[in-house]
Scaffold this active site. Structure first.
Site, mmCIF file in Angstrom:
data_model
loop_
_atom_site.group_PDB
_atom_site.id
_atom_site.type_symbol
_atom_site.label_atom_id
_atom_site.label_comp_id
_atom_site.label_asym_id
_atom_site.label_seq_id
_atom_site.Cartn_x
_atom_site.Cartn_y
_atom_site.Cartn_z
ATOM 1 C CB CYS A 8 -10.132 -26.492 11.104
ATOM 2 S SG CYS A 8 -9.003 -25.257 10.402
ATOM 3 C CB CYS A 35 -5.388 -24.665 9.741
ATOM 4 S SG CYS A 35 -5.613 -24.713 11.537
ATOM 5 C CG ASP A 79 -0.315 -0.032 2.537
ATOM 6 O OD1 ASP A 79 0.910 0.161 2.592
ATOM 7 O OD2 ASP A 79 -1.029 -0.261 3.520
ATOM 8 C CB CYS A 130 -7.279 -27.485 13.420
ATOM 9 S SG CYS A 130 -8.032 -25.936 13.995
ATOM 10 C CG ASP A 177 -5.544 -5.315 2.876
ATOM 11 O OD1 ASP A 177 -5.186 -4.809 3.962
ATOM 12 O OD2 ASP A 177 -5.933 -4.620 1.912
ATOM 13 C CG HIS A 214 -7.777 -21.615 13.463
ATOM 14 N ND1 HIS A 214 -8.390 -22.713 12.897
ATOM 15 C CD2 HIS A 214 -8.776 -20.822 13.937
ATOM 16 C CE1 HIS A 214 -9.707 -22.591 13.024
ATOM 17 N NE2 HIS A 214 -9.960 -21.451 13.648
#
Length: 424
Positions: A357, A359, A112, A362, A319, A388
């Site tokens: 989940c 991820c 940015d 998890c 974002d 996560h």
């Protein structure tokens, strides 16, 4: 490398894949749905849209290794030009081969412009933009107000901004040209034009003056971008997005979209302050005016209801720092809302953060263990919860993209939001 290294290919339009969007639904939205899927092609890979872009402010997603960011499915990361300008400095990143090489990230990158810091440092609001105007009337002098207990660190004029470093108090100058020079050296695939971010509290008169300033800065950014692109032979092409301001005013938002949409930008950032209840309407005002063949990035959005609202009204990427920020306070996302792991009930809970989940956290760790880490002030708790939360957000947007493709977007939205805000 020429600008042909960057492109946007339109996929499917939401209004075509979800014909069940009844007139009542369109009327409730305030207008036709602008959502779509697509593909952004950059020198460092493709981004399937809609997509959530992980925030790596200082060339790192806080507490998470770049390899883990890739493993959780993030397609790109966004860094902050202001922070990288101060530390380690753009020359270091340029010598390292650019942002991606510097942080060992092989995928697409964004930076940015530093416009957010102009507002936050100037008004002393730090990192918070109020998304609720609360019917505030603008008192005389409100445009110059500084948040209580804060020092104004930035002073804006028509040519640019003088600001003090929040690190050591040194004085620096940012202008459209300097922002382009800094971002070219940082070397992201997609960068944003230097703009002035206003708040919902600014007066209508100031919004108009600021919008014109941002328009003129956009022209200067384009000219400097063209000069630097030609000068820096052999460097990968960096796309430049114009940033639309205008706060909560329809005429100003549409004017900004028409003015910048007519310029030779590669895409557009939907910036500034948004009233939460009017987020979709404001995004739609912009996307109705912008060229359909260029991508749109919405800055600073990650709550599930905001994500769906943004997508259906035409935002392609967005974002937010929230997934990692709340993780550092032990908050984790679940299909049934955000929960706090510091709660005593998790002390002997040997299940994952979320059943099912996929991820890394998890599939390897329990709530009880991560709570122990948090209570013991072990920093790895931030890492595990951040992984996560980022995965939860990335997957939510990925699934929303697939639902546009297969025509189930509105059913998917109703299911997700019904669960998430149920509080059960």
């Amino acid at each position: 490398m020429s600008s042909s290294a960057f492109s946007f290919t339109l996929g499917k339009r939401l209004r075509e894949t979800a014909p069940a969007a009844a007139d009542a639904r369109v009327e409730a939205n305030g207008g036709g749905f602008q959502g779509r899927t697509g593909t952004i092609s950059t020198p460092h890979g493709e981004i399937k849209t809609p997509a959530f872009i992980a925030v790596g402010t200082k060339a790192t997603v806080k507490a998470v290794l770049p390899e883990s960011v890739a493993d959780l499915g993030a397609q790109a990361v966004l860094a902050n030009a202001y922070h990288l300008y101060l530390q380690p400095g753009p020359d270091i990143l340029d010598e390292a081969g650019g942002l991606g090489k510097f942080m060992n990230w092989s995928g697409p990158t964004f930076t940015d412009s530093g416009g957010f810091q102009v507002m936050s440092l100037g008004a002393g609001f730090k990192k918070v933009i109020n998304m609720n105007a609360d019917g505030t009337t603008h008192a005389t002098g409100a445009d110059d107000d500084v948040a209580p207990g804060k020092e104004r660190l930035a002073h804006i004029d028509d040519d640019g901004v003088w600001f003090k470093s929040h690190l050591n108090g040194d004085k620096h100058r940012f202008s459209p040209e300097i922002s382009m020079q800094v971002q070219h050296k940082i070397g992201a695939d997609i960068m944003f034009a230097f703009d002035e971010l206003t708040t919902l509290m600014n007066s209508r008169g100031y919004q108009e003056m600021s919008l014109e300033r941002t328009r003129l800065w956009a022209l200067r950014c384009l000219a400097e971008h063209a000069r630097l692109t030609e000068e820096r032979v052999g460097k990968p092409y960096q796309a430049l997005f114009g940033v639309l301001q205008g706060a909560q005013y329809e005429d100003l938002r549409r004017k900004a979209a028409r003015d910048l949409g007519a310029m030779d930008f590669d895409g557009f950032g939907l910036g500034g302050a948004f009233e939460k209840e009017n987020l979709g309407t404001i995004v739609r005002w912009c996307t109705e005016e912008l060229p359909e063949n260029k991508p749109r990035h919405l800055l600073g959005i990650s709550e599930p209801d905001d994500i769906f609202t943004a997508i259906e009204n035409g935002a392609d990427t967005f974002d937010c720092v929230s997934p990692t920020r709340v993780a550092r306070n032990s908050a984790f996302y679940t299909p049934y809302g955000r929960k706090n792991l510091s709660n005593a009930k998790y002390k002997k809970d040997f299940g994952p953060l979320v059943d099912g989940c996929d991820c890394y956290t998890c599939t390897h760790y329990t709530r009880a263990y991560i709570q122990h880490l948090f209570k013991a002030n072990e920093m790895v708790s931030h890492t595990l919860i951040s992984i996560h939360n980022e995965r939860f957000t990335v997957k939510l947007v990925d699934d929303a993209r697939l639902s546009i493709e297969d025509g189930t977007f509105f059913d998917f939205k109703a299911e997700v939001l019904g669960k998430y805000y149920s509080g059960t």
